[in-house]
Design an enzyme around this catalytic site. Structure first.
Site, mmCIF file in Angstrom:
data_model
loop_
_atom_site.group_PDB
_atom_site.id
_atom_site.type_symbol
_atom_site.label_atom_id
_atom_site.label_comp_id
_atom_site.label_asym_id
_atom_site.label_seq_id
_atom_site.Cartn_x
_atom_site.Cartn_y
_atom_site.Cartn_z
ATOM 1 N NE ARG A 1 -1.371 2.151 -2.183
ATOM 2 C CZ ARG A 1 -1.031 2.702 -3.452
ATOM 3 N NH1 ARG A 1 -0.594 3.849 -3.445
ATOM 4 N NH2 ARG A 1 -1.164 1.812 -4.429
ATOM 5 C CG ASN A 2 -0.895 7.161 2.800
ATOM 6 O OD1 ASN A 2 -0.896 8.081 1.747
ATOM 7 N ND2 ASN A 2 -2.067 6.636 2.788
ATOM 8 N NE ARG A 3 7.712 7.800 3.039
ATOM 9 C CZ ARG A 3 7.846 7.551 1.855
ATOM 10 N NH1 ARG A 3 6.673 6.872 1.198
ATOM 11 N NH2 ARG A 3 8.666 8.269 1.218
ATOM 12 C CG LEU A 4 0.224 5.373 8.123
ATOM 13 C CD1 LEU A 4 -1.450 5.417 8.172
ATOM 14 C CD2 LEU A 4 0.639 5.599 9.672
ATOM 15 C CB VAL B 1 8.992 6.334 -4.115
ATOM 16 C CG1 VAL B 1 8.384 4.867 -4.593
ATOM 17 C CG2 VAL B 1 9.883 6.765 -5.280
#
Length: 225
Positions: A195-198, A6
């Site tokens: 988003r993008n684990r940032l 997710v």
């Protein structure tokens, strides 16, 4: 979609959005979570807080309780002082608390030292509890083994008979073994999923002796996700 993949679509948290003090920021996020629980209804138990302690051997222990206090001094909760968490905190007061709201992509982490909540505050909160909850506090030897569910319900029935419901605040006295702890933080981290684990991780770190509302007692830093 793979549930393990997710992507977090939160708005994040930037330095220019961060409120001036850790108390102001924590209060704002807690209020947002409570409001969302009441309206959007996708936040269950917005005041649920994970409490991390260590035992005598240094082994970590974590459990979820409800945050019952939050002011400039720090977050707090109630418990049996004789419970596992009560004993562990009394022996090693350094501890951590975490509030997590997955549907909002937000979390708050408090790290610091626990102090026992003043008895007057404990009694004020106790008197706000429903009668049945006050009876449960008397009936349960929190964290101790129990032979069966039936034994627990029998203990409840005995206490209910001892302290019948009269509709008054003082029909069930506060047990001597029941109280609360407040964490006086040295660090408060605000996590906002992106988003993008940032993800954003903005941290208030103590640099002075003031409380959570004293801006001069805190510095802000950003941690990598």
């Amino acid at each position: 979609m793979d549930p393990r993949r997710v992507d977090y679509t939160g708005d994040g948290l930037s330095e220019d959005q961060l409120l001036e003090t850790p108390y102001a920021q924590a209060r704002a996020w807690v209020d947002d979570a409570v409001e969302r629980a009441q309206h959007e209804k996708d936040v269950f138990e917005p005041l649920a807080v994970s409490v991390a302690t260590v035992d005598d051997d240094g082994t970590p222990n974590v459990r979820t309780v409800l945050m019952r206090f939050l002011d400039e001094r720090g977050p707090g909760f109630v418990t049996a002082l004789t419970s596992a968490k009560g004993r562990e905190i009394s022996a090693t007061p350094r501890m951590a608390l975490a509030l997590t709201w997955p549907s909002m992509y937000r979390a708050i982490r408090f790290r610091g030292t626990a102090v026992e909540v003043d008895r007057a505050e404990v009694m004020e909160y106790w008197n706000s509890r429903p009668w049945a909850s006050r009876i449960s506090a008397w009936a349960s030897q929190q964290s101790d083994p129990v032979a069966s569910r039936a034994a627990l319900e029998e203990a409840y029935a005995r206490r209910a008979a001892q302290f019948p419901d009269t509709g008054s605040d003082d029909d069930v006295p506060v047990p001597d073994f029941w109280g609360g702890f407040r964490v006086v933080p040295d660090e408060v981290e605000f996590w906002a999923g992106r988003r993008n684990r940032l993800h954003d991780r903005l941290v208030f770190r103590r640099v002075g002796d003031g409380d959570l509302a004293d801006a001069a007692s805190w510095e802000v830093l950003r941690r990598q996700p």
